[in-house]
Scaffold this active site. Structure first.
Site, mmCIF file in Angstrom:
data_model
loop_
_atom_site.group_PDB
_atom_site.id
_atom_site.type_symbol
_atom_site.label_atom_id
_atom_site.label_comp_id
_atom_site.label_asym_id
_atom_site.label_seq_id
_atom_site.Cartn_x
_atom_site.Cartn_y
_atom_site.Cartn_z
ATOM 1 N N CYS A 1 82.907 91.186 94.716
ATOM 2 C CA CYS A 1 81.918 90.335 94.034
ATOM 3 C C CYS A 1 82.402 88.913 93.763
ATOM 4 O O CYS A 1 81.636 87.966 93.994
ATOM 5 C CB CYS A 1 81.345 90.992 92.783
ATOM 6 S SG CYS A 1 82.294 92.325 92.076
ATOM 7 N N ARG B 1 93.050 99.093 95.169
ATOM 8 C CA ARG B 1 93.194 99.434 93.749
ATOM 9 C C ARG B 1 94.365 100.376 93.586
ATOM 10 O O ARG B 1 94.473 101.369 94.291
ATOM 11 C CB ARG B 1 91.912 100.077 93.221
ATOM 12 C CG ARG B 1 90.729 99.129 93.291
ATOM 13 C CD ARG B 1 89.496 99.673 92.614
ATOM 14 N NE ARG B 1 88.346 98.832 92.924
ATOM 15 C CZ ARG B 1 87.081 99.176 92.698
ATOM 16 N NH1 ARG B 1 86.811 100.357 92.144
ATOM 17 N NH2 ARG B 1 86.089 98.365 93.001
ATOM 18 N N GLN C 1 84.345 99.265 100.948
ATOM 19 C CA GLN C 1 83.044 99.463 100.315
ATOM 20 C C GLN C 1 81.934 98.975 101.237
ATOM 21 O O GLN C 1 82.087 97.944 101.876
ATOM 22 C CB GLN C 1 82.975 98.661 99.015
ATOM 23 C CG GLN C 1 83.924 99.142 97.941
ATOM 24 C CD GLN C 1 83.775 98.331 96.672
ATOM 25 O OE1 GLN C 1 83.829 97.119 96.718
ATOM 26 N NE2 GLN C 1 83.607 99.002 95.558
ATOM 27 N N ASP D 1 79.421 97.265 100.622
ATOM 28 C CA ASP D 1 79.076 96.514 99.425
ATOM 29 C C ASP D 1 77.951 95.533 99.714
ATOM 30 O O ASP D 1 77.835 95.012 100.814
ATOM 31 C CB ASP D 1 80.319 95.718 99.018
ATOM 32 C CG ASP D 1 80.396 95.533 97.524
ATOM 33 O OD1 ASP D 1 79.478 95.965 96.828
ATOM 34 O OD2 ASP D 1 81.401 94.957 97.071
ATOM 35 N N HIS E 1 75.612 92.369 97.411
ATOM 36 C CA HIS E 1 75.209 91.724 96.172
ATOM 37 C C HIS E 1 73.897 91.010 96.414
ATOM 38 O O HIS E 1 73.784 90.231 97.349
ATOM 39 C CB HIS E 1 76.302 90.770 95.700
ATOM 40 C CG HIS E 1 77.550 91.511 95.348
ATOM 41 N ND1 HIS E 1 78.617 91.624 96.208
ATOM 42 C CD2 HIS E 1 77.859 92.252 94.261
ATOM 43 C CE1 HIS E 1 79.537 92.388 95.644
ATOM 44 N NE2 HIS E 1 79.113 92.780 94.471
ATOM 45 N N LYS F 1 72.291 100.600 85.055
ATOM 46 C CA LYS F 1 72.540 101.020 86.441
ATOM 47 C C LYS F 1 71.860 102.329 86.790
ATOM 48 O O LYS F 1 71.379 103.048 85.908
ATOM 49 C CB LYS F 1 74.040 101.120 86.693
ATOM 50 C CG LYS F 1 74.761 102.132 85.822
ATOM 51 C CD LYS F 1 76.247 102.198 86.179
ATOM 52 C CE LYS F 1 76.950 103.200 85.271
ATOM 53 N NZ LYS F 1 78.279 103.569 85.741
ATOM 54 N N HIS G 1 74.658 94.575 92.068
ATOM 55 C CA HIS G 1 75.671 95.189 92.936
ATOM 56 C C HIS G 1 75.068 96.489 93.464
ATOM 57 O O HIS G 1 74.433 97.206 92.698
ATOM 58 C CB HIS G 1 76.931 95.597 92.171
ATOM 59 C CG HIS G 1 77.535 94.547 91.302
ATOM 60 N ND1 HIS G 1 78.735 93.950 91.606
ATOM 61 C CD2 HIS G 1 77.139 93.990 90.134
ATOM 62 C CE1 HIS G 1 79.033 93.084 90.647
ATOM 63 N NE2 HIS G 1 78.098 93.083 89.744
#
Lengths: 646, 646
Positions: free
Chosen positions: B338, B367, B385, B387, B389, B473, B519
């Site tokens: 992000c 991570r 991910q 991912d 946005h 969420k 997200h």
């Protein structure tokens, strides 16, 4: 008498003390006018320096880098003389010749600022001085005398430099009223400096140290003929227009962010699509050619790089290790993909029947570069290699070379890089102990590379002593649309990593054998390659690479509904298309979208809605007539097929 | 008298000191037999513990986790009693209930080793004791008495635990001859422990500290009915067969290397292809739905994470910062995409007309996890991910939710995940100060999520207080083929990063406005998702995802030429195909290749060469008849189309 040996091996006797220029004159007065420097027994000399013993001699014409170097170095001195006459008391740093032209770092003194507006006056002064045909004369000088001379003059930068030199090695050069500390060589006189252009002014820290004073760097270039200068200035203009940093911004291809970090490109959607189109295309080609694609992480434990030897060799100059909050582990950002690929090789057993194994990855690697070295996409800190490692038996190497060269030639052809050369780098046969791997293997690999390159009709230069310590290699250089050379693909044999990672395969003799590893890239890095493509095409990508193939321009808002329908059909047919439904005049819409370099503009008005067609306009070319939507889809697909199926 | 309030709000009066079990019996003797624990005024209690004041009461049947917890915790005590009787002098660590069953960490004493061969005897002893219907009785005890009791017994692990407890909070539980330090709750007696199975033995450091003694951990599970246990054992067998680590190795999908580092997956060619097939498919879908793809580096300057707030919040527990050899810069491995995407948003100006901007990246993030927490591909240190946005205006959020939910449902359908639920996480309305963003925005976003989820007929649970501090969420949980639940996609509203990165767009009022950021992921991570797919399909991927669609099996070497020709045609038609040209009997070739789970086996013999056909066999199903090569290409393409065009 002394004996002079010429490059063709011929020898002639001359009086002791004769100069290279005099020898040139004896050969032909025309030649004497065309030479600018000489290599005497391996050292580059002034043409006027007396030769006092037997020597080999090579005279340098303009085409030789040695000639240009002397020419531009003499030009730097000429500029210094002009500066001193215009700005009395100016102090001088260093003034070298560079790849194209020269610069001088100067300290104009407190309160005096030199800007680009001042360059013309300096240039004119240089022309005035050059016309006087000043002689460059060389003088050996003791360290003490040199220090005295520049102290008296008040040139503190020169005295700092001299203080670090060894006595007995110091020389001065003088032309007209200007004397400089300098090793040379220089031209005999200012006479050949006929075309002069000062280009730009920049700041530069004294000795590149940001804690020292910022000096003024003035860049210039000179030529023996005005025509050559004019050509160069046109080239410079052209290169400026093609600068990928400028086009990358205009076409929204990529960006950099201070917060993310210098040299770490952020690919914007359009640039990311170009990059991905290249990757998708090459991947398909790789699969056809029997490559297997793998995916590995961007870090590795330091032990991986201790095994590979990279940690010892490059660790101190790399991004530093990454610690963990617990367990005392240390990781490195991967600077290359090969160690990971070796571990993949070792994950499963291999038989001689399974080889060659061609393992490819578009792997993003991280290498630290100083911020001052970074440049757009061509010099970055993170880049994605189109990397592959071929693990094969010795007897398969030749075929693997062939396969790689075929692939490289195929890709160059598709991308219209038709002017390229290749360099074969061999080991130094007099220093065999510097290299890892058996004599027999080296000889075989070198012979294979040379023969295969010849078989494929490559224009190659063969350079001994330029091989890596781990194996011979073959590098490809391409020339772009304005004549610049770029190093792209490389093929490297590696006898080192297979040892370090203990790679083996089971031979037909049921014994363990060592495979050879071949590293190869075609694009080099996706970042650098896209930069080259942008500069080569001025951002006007071939259709198959373009991020969008078309943009729809409705003539007025009445036609937006139909335009939206066309947009949906095209996008669902994998023809990536945009729409410009702003309420602007069609003329403006066309002009705006031409600038975006989208290959096709589809105009939609009354007639198109009625006939369910689009009016097709090619970017930079104009009207191509009317097509219905399916015709346009077929047309685009067949155009792409033409481009990438050669 | 005391008042007991039931979950439906009804109230009844009882004598002070009545137990939950007695209340259950008064309601119905059948109910009393079905309950295992009770929640009394918010605390979980033994059924037999007397209630002395007004209280709320919830009785727990087997379906409730509270019931299972008491059941398995009591089973751990029963196992301890059995162990003590079989191994006198054994010392006990801790013995908790876990998600499925229970364990006890024990120290059998010097020289005594418990292996899986011993489990049956322990199990039988447990059954013998359980049949005695032993009562679990609870006793409050002072710290001194507790220390005395376990010191006398010689249980040094228990005394260590007690020494850290506060006096006045310590309780013991006794059943039969065994007394344990324990908070409870427990079953009234051993009577319901009818089906008992001990599962495995492992080593475990006392208190998880590798510097303390290694104890023996014995795992078991129990049920109130033999049928439930039998079902669980079948499930366990099935889960073992489906273990993605086992299948990943057998099918050569991925591997790990000690040298590269734990938790850093190396995708082998076949696994990399499955992963890429998913990425290619989803990317195509994203493009159709108006997403833009970007590409960002895997590191960012620490300043990026100071701006985002991640450095302060997670910095200490992350992979530590990366220094540079010069210039004092510090970078972090990116833990999420992000912040990079916010910088891309900020690279160009945005108008209200350009929104929503849907920015997607298959971004690999890093991570740190402790090595003990790592598990195959489901718990790793690097993962990619899927991912995205979405930057949009407040008034666009509802449509964006709809679009994301549609996409998730579409993908779930294609992958045959038909059994799923969704959880809506809202803020705690009594603690509004914990959350960033205006009341009005939160209310709108929460209402939008709930309404859109209802509109799409999602089975949702709504949980207040579970939202992130930055926004509400929606999470998706899917059930796999053997009933396990996996959390996959998530949609999260974010009011925080747009503030921190000062994201703006130009409104129709020509003022700057703040966009909302959403997200979202669908797969979650490629690593975890491929693991789920492997476990769901036992590695028998649907045709479109399979790394190879077919393998060619020539009946004898005579047919290898034709087989090679077929191979080339199929691969050139983008039908990824292998060949097995070993000189093995066709029966063995079929058996070997069936195990590789390649969807189609193409047998080639005399007849096939003559007729230019292939004999098609479907993996796991058998003969599908003869086809010519083009028919087979069309067949595969149409089968794939059926799978991914629902």
């Amino acid at each position: 008498m002394i004996t002079i040996t010429f490059p063709d091996g011929s020898q002639r006797e001359y009086n002791k003390g004769i100069s290279s220029l005099e020898i040139a004159e004896q050969i032909s007065p025309k030649l004497a006018k065309e030479v600018y420097a000489a290599t005497v027994s391996g050292e580059i000399w002034d043409l006027t320096r007396p030769i006092n013993s037997n020597a080999s001699l090579k005279l340098h014409k303009w085409e030789d880098p040695e000639a240009k170097h002397a020419f531009w170095h003499s030009s730097a001195h000429l500029m210094a003389e002009a500066l001193e006459s215009l700005y009395p008391g100016m102090k001088f740093g260093i003034g070298p010749a560079i790849e194209n032209g020269f610069y001088y770092d100067v300290d104009p003194g407190d309160g005096i600022v030199i800007t680009e507006a001042d360059l013309l006056a300096i240039e004119n002064k240089m022309k005035e001085l050059a016309a006087k045909n000043l002689i460059y004369s060389r003088r050996d000088i003791s360290k003490k005398e040199a220090l005295d001379f520049f102290s008296k003059k008040g040139d503190e930068y020169k005295t700092e430099l001299i203080s670090e030199l060894e006595d007995g090695t110091i020389t001065l050069y003088t032309q007209g009223n200007f004397t400089d500390l300098c090793k040379g060589p220089h031209l005999p006189s200012t006479e050949p400096l006929k075309a002069i252009k000062l280009l730009s002014v920049a700041g530069a820290y004294w000795r590149g140290n940001e804690n020292r004073k910022m000096l003024t760097r003035i860049y210039g270039i000179t030529y023996p003929k005005q025509k050559l200068l004019d050509e160069y200035l046109v080239f410079l203009e052209e290169a400026k227009k093609r600068d990928h940093r400028k086009i990358g911004k205009e076409l929204e291809l990529f960006t950099f962010s201070q917060k993310v970090g210098m040299g770490l490109p952020l690919w914007l959607p359009r640039g990311s699509d170009v990059r991905q189109n290249l990757i998708t295309f090459l991947t398909k080609e790789l699969r056809k050619r029997g490559y297997k694609i793998v995916t590995t992480p961007h870090i590795g434990n330091v032990n991986l790089y201790k095994t590979s030897g990279h940690f010892e060799k490059y660790g101190a100059d790399s991004f530093q290790p990454i610690s963990t909050p617990q367990e005392g582990e240390q990781f490195m950002l991967k600077p290359m993909n090969c160690p990971h690929h070796c571990e993949i090789y070792n994950a499963t057993p291999h038989s001689y029947k399974d080889l060659p194994l061609r393992m490819a990855e578009f792997g993003t690697v991280y290498r630290y570069e100083q911020s001052g070295e970074l440049h757009g996409l061509t010099r970055v800190r993170s880049f994605t290699q189109d990397d592959a490692h071929l693990f094969c038996r010795e007897d398969q190497m030749r075929d693997e070379f062939k396969g790689i060269i075929d692939l490289i030639l195929y890709i160059f052809k598709i991308l219209n890089f038709n002017d390229f050369t290749a360099q074969v780098s061999l080991r130094d046969p007099n220093n065999k102990q510097k290299y890892i791997g058996s004599d027999e293997n080296w000889e075989r690999a070198e012979r294979d590379i040379i023969e295969v390159a010849a078989e494929k009709n490559l224009t190659t230069t063969i350079v001994t002593g330029e091989a890596a310590f781990y194996g011979p290699k073959l590098d490809f250089m391409v020339k772009d649309a304005i004549g610049r050379k770029w190093q792209l693909g490389t093929i490297q044999v590696d006898y080192n990593l297979p040892e370090r990672f203990d790679l083996t395969y089971n031979g037909s003799d049921n014994q363990k054998h060592r495979p050879v590893m071949i590293h190869r890239t075609i694009f080099g890095s996706m970042e650098r390659f896209v930069a080259v493509l942008i500069e080569n095409t001025t951002g006007k990508f071939p259709l198959w690479l373009a991020p969008e193939k078309a943009v729809i321009l409705p003539i007025s808002e009445k036609f937006n509904d139909y335009a939206g329908k066309v947009l949906e059909i095209l996008n669902n047919s994998d023809i990536c298309t945009l729409i410009d439904d702003r309420s602007e005049k069609i003329g403006k819409k066309i002009r705006d979208n031409e600038l975006k370099k989208i290959p096709y503009l589809l105009i939609i008005g009354e007639k198109e809605v009625e006939n369910e067609t689009v009016a097709v306009r090619k970017q930079g070319e104009g009207d191509k007539g009317s097509m219905n939507i399916q015709e346009f889809v077929n047309f685009i697909n067949s155009e792409i097929k033409k481009e990438i199926a050669i």
